[in-house]
Design a protein around this motif. Structure first.
Motif, PDB file in Angstrom:
ATOM      1  N   ALA A 248       7.809 -27.209  48.039  1.00  0.00           N
ATOM      2  CA  ALA A 248       9.270 -27.349  47.969  1.00  0.00           C
ATOM      3  C   ALA A 248       9.799 -26.812  46.646  1.00  0.00           C
ATOM      4  CB  ALA A 248       9.667 -28.807  48.162  1.00  0.00           C
ATOM      5  N   PHE A 251       9.767 -23.077  46.869  1.00  0.00           N
ATOM      6  CA  PHE A 251      10.893 -22.647  47.698  1.00  0.00           C
ATOM      7  C   PHE A 251      12.193 -22.635  46.893  1.00  0.00           C
ATOM      8  CE2 PHE A 251      14.480 -23.253  50.452  1.00  0.00           C
ATOM      9  CZ  PHE A 251      14.205 -22.472  51.560  1.00  0.00           C
ATOM     10  N   MET A 252      12.460 -23.750  46.206  1.00  0.00           N
ATOM     11  CA  MET A 252      13.728 -23.841  45.479  1.00  0.00           C
ATOM     12  C   MET A 252      13.797 -22.822  44.331  1.00  0.00           C
ATOM     13  SD  MET A 252      15.403 -26.001  47.225  1.00  0.00           S
ATOM     14  CE  MET A 252      16.862 -26.398  46.253  1.00  0.00           C
ATOM     15  N   VAL A 255      14.683 -19.541  45.828  1.00  0.00           N
ATOM     16  CA  VAL A 255      16.123 -19.523  46.122  1.00  0.00           C
ATOM     17  C   VAL A 255      16.912 -19.197  44.843  1.00  0.00           C
ATOM     18  CG1 VAL A 255      18.110 -20.967  46.742  1.00  0.00           C
ATOM     19  CG2 VAL A 255      16.007 -21.078  48.099  1.00  0.00           C
ATOM     20  N   TYR A 261      20.428 -14.638  48.968  1.00  0.00           N
ATOM     21  CA  TYR A 261      20.083 -15.762  49.839  1.00  0.00           C
ATOM     22  C   TYR A 261      21.321 -16.325  50.528  1.00  0.00           C
ATOM     23  CZ  TYR A 261      18.487 -20.493  51.053  1.00  0.00           C
ATOM     24  OH  TYR A 261      18.206 -21.662  51.707  1.00  0.00           O
ATOM     25  N   GLY A 265      22.198 -16.516  54.638  1.00  0.00           N
ATOM     26  CA  GLY A 265      22.400 -17.824  55.258  1.00  0.00           C
ATOM     27  C   GLY A 265      21.131 -18.361  55.892  1.00  0.00           C
ATOM     28  N   ALA A 266      21.267 -18.865  57.117  1.00  0.00           N
ATOM     29  CA  ALA A 266      20.129 -19.503  57.795  1.00  0.00           C
ATOM     30  C   ALA A 266      18.964 -18.531  57.966  1.00  0.00           C
ATOM     31  CB  ALA A 266      20.568 -20.028  59.155  1.00  0.00           C
ATOM     32  N   PHE A 269      17.043 -18.638  54.845  1.00  0.00           N
ATOM     33  CA  PHE A 269      16.273 -19.889  54.757  1.00  0.00           C
ATOM     34  C   PHE A 269      15.003 -19.776  55.596  1.00  0.00           C
ATOM     35  CE2 PHE A 269      14.925 -23.975  56.292  1.00  0.00           C
ATOM     36  CZ  PHE A 269      15.015 -24.812  55.187  1.00  0.00           C
ATOM     37  N   ASP A 270      15.165 -19.332  56.831  1.00  0.00           N
ATOM     38  CA  ASP A 270      14.001 -19.230  57.724  1.00  0.00           C
ATOM     39  C   ASP A 270      12.953 -18.260  57.167  1.00  0.00           C
ATOM     40  OD1 ASP A 270      15.211 -21.003  59.449  1.00  0.00           O
ATOM     41  OD2 ASP A 270      15.982 -19.463  60.799  1.00  0.00           O
ATOM     42  N   ALA A 273      11.304 -19.937  54.099  1.00  0.00           N
ATOM     43  CA  ALA A 273      10.458 -21.075  54.485  1.00  0.00           C
ATOM     44  C   ALA A 273       9.166 -20.581  55.135  1.00  0.00           C
ATOM     45  CB  ALA A 273      11.224 -21.994  55.434  1.00  0.00           C
ATOM     46  N   SER A 274       9.259 -19.558  55.963  1.00  0.00           N
ATOM     47  CA  SER A 274       8.059 -19.016  56.604  1.00  0.00           C
ATOM     48  C   SER A 274       7.122 -18.404  55.563  1.00  0.00           C
ATOM     49  CB  SER A 274       8.438 -17.945  57.626  1.00  0.00           C
ATOM     50  OG  SER A 274       9.182 -18.522  58.672  1.00  0.00           O
ATOM     51  N   VAL A 276       6.910 -19.310  52.379  1.00  0.00           N
ATOM     52  CA  VAL A 276       6.329 -20.388  51.566  1.00  0.00           C
ATOM     53  C   VAL A 276       5.250 -21.139  52.346  1.00  0.00           C
ATOM     54  CG1 VAL A 276       6.868 -22.580  50.404  1.00  0.00           C
ATOM     55  CG2 VAL A 276       8.342 -20.592  50.085  1.00  0.00           C
ATOM     56  N   ASP A 277       5.381 -21.187  53.655  1.00  0.00           N
ATOM     57  CA  ASP A 277       4.333 -21.811  54.478  1.00  0.00           C
ATOM     58  C   ASP A 277       2.951 -21.229  54.167  1.00  0.00           C
ATOM     59  OD1 ASP A 277       5.827 -23.613  55.933  1.00  0.00           O
ATOM     60  OD2 ASP A 277       6.190 -22.252  57.606  1.00  0.00           O
TER      61      ASP A 277
ATOM     62  N   ARG B  18      19.057 -26.312  59.083  1.00  0.00           N
ATOM     63  CA  ARG B  18      17.657 -25.885  59.052  1.00  0.00           C
ATOM     64  C   ARG B  18      16.904 -26.773  58.061  1.00  0.00           C
ATOM     65  NH1 ARG B  18      19.658 -22.084  62.145  1.00  0.00           N
ATOM     66  NH2 ARG B  18      18.566 -20.113  62.320  1.00  0.00           N
ATOM     67  N   ARG B  20      12.687 -27.641  56.434  1.00  0.00           N
ATOM     68  CA  ARG B  20      11.248 -27.421  56.453  1.00  0.00           C
ATOM     69  C   ARG B  20      10.617 -28.561  55.672  1.00  0.00           C
ATOM     70  NH1 ARG B  20      10.435 -23.288  58.960  1.00  0.00           N
ATOM     71  NH2 ARG B  20       8.785 -21.828  58.465  1.00  0.00           N
ATOM     72  N   TRP B  22       7.270 -30.085  53.985  1.00  0.00           N
ATOM     73  CA  TRP B  22       5.894 -29.921  53.518  1.00  0.00           C
ATOM     74  C   TRP B  22       5.391 -31.273  53.053  1.00  0.00           C
ATOM     75  CZ3 TRP B  22       9.419 -25.956  51.743  1.00  0.00           C
ATOM     76  CH2 TRP B  22       9.244 -24.736  52.403  1.00  0.00           C
ATOM     77  N   ASP B  24       4.866 -32.503  50.234  1.00  0.00           N
ATOM     78  CA  ASP B  24       5.474 -33.070  49.038  1.00  0.00           C
ATOM     79  C   ASP B  24       6.958 -33.368  49.197  1.00  0.00           C
ATOM     80  OD1 ASP B  24       5.040 -30.098  49.111  1.00  0.00           O
ATOM     81  OD2 ASP B  24       6.659 -30.191  47.648  1.00  0.00           O
ATOM     82  N   ALA B  25       7.643 -32.604  50.015  1.00  0.00           N
ATOM     83  CA  ALA B  25       9.098 -32.794  50.120  1.00  0.00           C
ATOM     84  C   ALA B  25       9.644 -31.971  51.283  1.00  0.00           C
ATOM     85  CB  ALA B  25       9.789 -32.374  48.818  1.00  0.00           C
ATOM     86  N   VAL B  27      12.978 -29.394  52.425  1.00  0.00           N
ATOM     87  CA  VAL B  27      14.169 -28.653  52.006  1.00  0.00           C
ATOM     88  C   VAL B  27      15.088 -28.505  53.221  1.00  0.00           C
ATOM     89  CG1 VAL B  27      13.120 -27.443  50.069  1.00  0.00           C
ATOM     90  CG2 VAL B  27      12.956 -26.455  52.356  1.00  0.00           C
ATOM     91  N   TYR B  29      18.750 -26.753  54.721  1.00  0.00           N
ATOM     92  CA  TYR B  29      19.835 -25.780  54.567  1.00  0.00           C
ATOM     93  C   TYR B  29      21.060 -26.279  55.312  1.00  0.00           C
ATOM     94  CZ  TYR B  29      22.634 -21.598  55.166  1.00  0.00           C
ATOM     95  OH  TYR B  29      23.674 -20.710  55.171  1.00  0.00           O
ATOM     96  N   ARG B  38      16.839 -30.200  48.247  1.00  0.00           N
ATOM     97  CA  ARG B  38      15.457 -30.670  48.298  1.00  0.00           C
ATOM     98  C   ARG B  38      15.505 -32.190  48.325  1.00  0.00           C
ATOM     99  NH1 ARG B  38      11.370 -32.826  45.357  1.00  0.00           N
ATOM    100  NH2 ARG B  38       9.389 -31.690  45.134  1.00  0.00           N
TER     101      ARG B  38
END
Lengths: 305, 90
Positions: A248, A251-252, A255, A261, A265-266, A269-270, A273-274, A276-277, B18, B20, B22, B24-25, B27, B29, B38
């Motif tokens: 997380a 991710f932040m 961003v 970003y 928009g969404a 994000f998607d 997030a994908s 960072v997975d 949206r 996600r 994980w 730990d936390a 996030v 949107y 977060r």
């Protein structure tokens, strides 16, 4: 055909006439300029770049020139324009190349919203990408240049282009911009590296540009999948330390470093997030380039533990 | 307690939120403001549970939420969604 197949005079004539078409990753720039220094420096920095035909599609028509009038003789100033629009204030005439490079970055991050664009460097080994997102002053470009000179493939020193549809990062492979002490550090670290002459007194201090390695340029069309995100932090006198980061937090931080970003928009994000997975994130504190490169090579499995 | 909880699952989908999660936390949107938030692990886990179950009937949801129990974090999620203007105060 690569730029190196042209003489410096031919580069100058193209810049002054129909424009020099340069392929930089997914983008074609057509550059216009009548400045001899710009021609010389472009011929050096982009020697291994592909040329675009005069009649080929062009993404960005850009020009760097001296301001008109008496300014041409008294403290000349250089101007950058895109399609005739001047987005920045002029800089001293001797900073024309730096202005052109910064202007080309601006063209991409202001317009190429088919990518999620993150401020950072990105390199590749074995098909996997190492992302170094960071603001200016963190040592990102120095570390990026050093990794490139130790065999990592450069995708970009400044802009991470993440394709939201595929999750792949696309190369730009443009020169690495080094500042102040980093220039001498890299000259010492990689004596064979090809630099332009340092440009003093820019808003970022003294700036010099480093030519990408031949391997990086030859594979400029090959994207890579993000695998590691490392936030570099140079701290004088510190020992090298890689601290794992929570997803997380990664991710932040991405961003925070993204240019567009909010525009995506969404979808942004998607995409993020994908990505960072599938990555491992670290904070890297270091003072020695050799030590941090050894640590990164070990972490990424380039050399065995 | 209101019907806010029951609306969470619907709202998450209807408003295009949206998220996600994980280990730990989580996030999130918010498509209305464009902001990304977060939130820490307990609330994130509850949000994930909501997303997996979708919209729940009010009575069923009421039955399983105990504000003083382990699922009190649900309230934090609901509060967050309220802050994001995804939910209207019932």
């Amino acid at each position: 055909m690569q730029l190196r197949s042209l003489s410096k005079q031919q580069v100058y004539e193209q810049l002054k006439g129909p424009g020099l078409g340069l392929v930089t990753g997914p983008f074609v720039f057509r550059i216009f300029s009548s400045l001899g220094d710009v021609a010389t420096q472009l011929a050096t920095l982009y020697a291994d770049a592909e040329l675009a035909a005069t009649d080929s599609f062009t993404d960005f028509h850009v020009r760097v020139r001296l301001a008109k009038g008496l300014r041409r003789f008294y403290r000349p100033q250089s101007l950058f324009d895109l399609d005739g629009i001047v987005p920045f204030k002029p800089l001293p005439g001797k900073q024309a190349l730096a202005l052109l490079e910064w202007g080309m970055n601006w063209c991409i991050y202001s317009h190429a919203h088919n990518y999620l664009i993150i401020h950072g460097a990105v390199l590749e080994r074995n098909g996997e990408a190492l992302l170094l997102p960071a603001p200016s002053g963190s040592g990102k470009s120095t570390l990026c240049a050093a990794l490139m000179m130790r065999g990592w493939r450069l995708l970009s020193d400044e802009l991470i282009l993440l394709d939201p549809d595929t999750g792949l990062v696309h190369p730009l492979c443009r020169p690495v911009s080094l500042k102040n002490q980093s220039i001498d550090i890299l000259r010492h670290f990689a004596p064979d590296a090809v630099f332009t002459d340092p440009i003093p007194d820019t808003t970022k201090g003294t700036v010099a540009h480093l030519r990408p390695t031949l391997d990086s340029m030859q594979r400029v069309s090959i994207p890579a999948r993000p695998r590691w995100v490392v936030f570099p932090h140079y701290a004088a006198g510190s020992s090298t330390h890689l601290a794992p980061q929570a997803k997380a937090d990664v991710f932040m931080a991405l961003v925070d470093n993204a240019f567009n970003y909010s525009i995506l928009g969404a979808r942004g994000f998607d995409a993020l997030a994908s990505a960072v997975d599938h990555v491992d994130g670290f904070q890297a504190e270091y003072s020695s380039l050799d030590d941090v490169i050894a640590a990164l090579d070990k972490m990424t499995g380039v050399i065995s533990a | 307690m209101t019907v806010i909880e029951a609306e969470c699952g619907l709202a998450l989908a209807a408003y295009g939120v949206r998220w996600r999660a994980w280990d730990d936390a989580t996030v999130i949107y918010d498509p209305i403001s464009g902001d990304t938030h977060r939130i820490d692990k307990p609330s994130g886990a509850m949000l994930r549970a909501l997303s997996e179950q979708g919209a729940m009937e009010t009575a069923r949801l009421r039955a399983r939420v105990d504000p003083s129990g382990d699922e009190a974090h649900f309230l934090a999620v609901a509060g967050l969604l309220l802050d994001l203007d995804v939910l209207e105060q019932a």
